[in-house]
Design an enzyme around this catalytic site. Structure first.
Site, PDB file in Angstrom:
ATOM      1  CG  HIS A   1      -2.122  -0.967   1.085  1.00 50.89           C
ATOM      2  ND1 HIS A   1      -2.409  -1.765   2.044  1.00 50.89           N
ATOM      3  CD2 HIS A   1      -2.789  -1.288   0.079  1.00 50.89           C
ATOM      4  CE1 HIS A   1      -3.420  -2.589   1.826  1.00 50.89           C
ATOM      5  NE2 HIS A   1      -3.685  -2.329   0.357  1.00 50.89           N
TER       6      HIS A   1
ATOM      7  N   GLY B   1      -2.003  -1.917  -8.466  1.00 46.11           N
ATOM      8  CA  GLY B   1      -2.792  -2.587  -7.684  1.00 46.11           C
ATOM      9  C   GLY B   1      -4.407  -2.363  -7.834  1.00 46.11           C
TER      10      GLY B   1
ATOM     11  CG  ASP C   1      -4.237  -5.663  -5.536  1.00 43.85           C
ATOM     12  OD1 ASP C   1      -2.814  -5.844  -5.374  1.00 43.85           O
ATOM     13  OD2 ASP C   1      -4.714  -4.793  -4.976  1.00 43.85           O
TER      14      ASP C   1
ATOM     15  CG  ASP D   1      -1.384   2.217   5.954  1.00 40.92           C
ATOM     16  OD1 ASP D   1      -1.419   2.187   7.020  1.00 40.92           O
ATOM     17  OD2 ASP D   1      -1.452   3.331   5.132  1.00 40.92           O
TER      18      ASP D   1
ATOM     19  CG  HIS E   1      -7.407  -1.431  -4.428  1.00 45.54           C
ATOM     20  ND1 HIS E   1      -6.894  -0.098  -3.880  1.00 45.54           N
ATOM     21  CD2 HIS E   1      -6.548  -2.192  -4.385  1.00 45.54           C
ATOM     22  CE1 HIS E   1      -5.612  -0.426  -3.312  1.00 45.54           C
ATOM     23  NE2 HIS E   1      -5.181  -1.739  -3.751  1.00 45.54           N
TER      24      HIS E   1
ATOM     25  CG  ASP F   1      -9.454  -5.354  -6.417  1.00 43.09           C
ATOM     26  OD1 ASP F   1     -10.656  -6.197  -6.738  1.00 43.09           O
ATOM     27  OD2 ASP F   1      -9.437  -4.241  -6.807  1.00 43.09           O
TER      28      ASP F   1
ATOM     29  NE  ARG G   1     -11.933 -15.522  -1.908  1.00 44.53           N
ATOM     30  CZ  ARG G   1     -11.816 -16.640  -2.965  1.00 44.53           C
ATOM     31  NH1 ARG G   1     -11.617 -17.696  -2.459  1.00 44.53           N
ATOM     32  NH2 ARG G   1     -11.932 -16.351  -4.297  1.00 44.53           N
TER      33      ARG G   1
END
Length: 123
Positions: A11, A59, A64, A84, A91, A94, A100
Site C-alpha cells: 500500500h 494494484g 492485485d 497499511d 480497492h 481486491d 483469500r
C-alpha cells in the site's frame, strides 16, 4: 518448500518500507523470479536495477488480481504484501481476494518486516 517466484505489493504508505527491505535483501532476492504490482515494482527497480522484475498493472487497476491469477496458476510461490492497516483502501475487495487466494492455495505471504524476514529465511 522451494521458493522460485515471489510477488511484491505494498500500500502507498508502506511502499518505502518494502523498497528498503528489498534493498537490504537484494543479494538473496537476485536468485528469484519477481512479480510485482506496477507502482511498487517501479519503485523497487529504481533502487535495485539489478533485480529482474516483471511489473504487472497497478494494484487498483488489476495488479492485485494479476497476482491472484498467478497464485491460481501455480506461478507464485510466496508473496510479500506490506499492508497499511490504518488507511482505507478503495480497492479493499481486491486486496481481500488476493489474500483469500494466498490462504486457499497455501501460498506463504508476509505482511510486515518481521514476517518478510521469516519468509526470506526459507530460501
Amino acid at each position: 518448500m522451494t521458493i522460485k517466484t515471489i510477488g511484491f505489493v505494498a500500500h502507498d504508505e508502506k511502499k518505502s518500507e518494502l523498497v528498503g527491505w528489498v534493498e537490504k535483501n537484494q543479494a538473496k532476492l537476485e536468485q528469484l523470479s519477481i512479480l510485482s504490482t506496477g507502482t511498487t515494482g517501479g519503485l523497487i527497480q529504481e533502487k535495485c536495477p539489478q533485480l529482474s522484475i516483471q511489473r504487472l498493472k497497478s494494484g487498483p487497476l488489476g495488479g492485485d488480481q494479476q497476482l491472484g491469477a498467478a497464485i491460481c496458476e501455480d506461478r507464485l510461490d510466496a508473496m510479500v504484501f506490506f499492508i497499511d492497516p490504518l488507511s482505507p483502501h478503495p480497492h479493499d475487495v481486491d486486496v481481500k481476494a488476493l489474500l483469500r487466494l494466498a490462504i486457499l492455495y497455501n501460498v506463504p505471504f508476509a505482511c510486515n518486516l518481521a514476517s518478510a524476514d521469516a519468509l526470506l529465511n526459507l530460501l
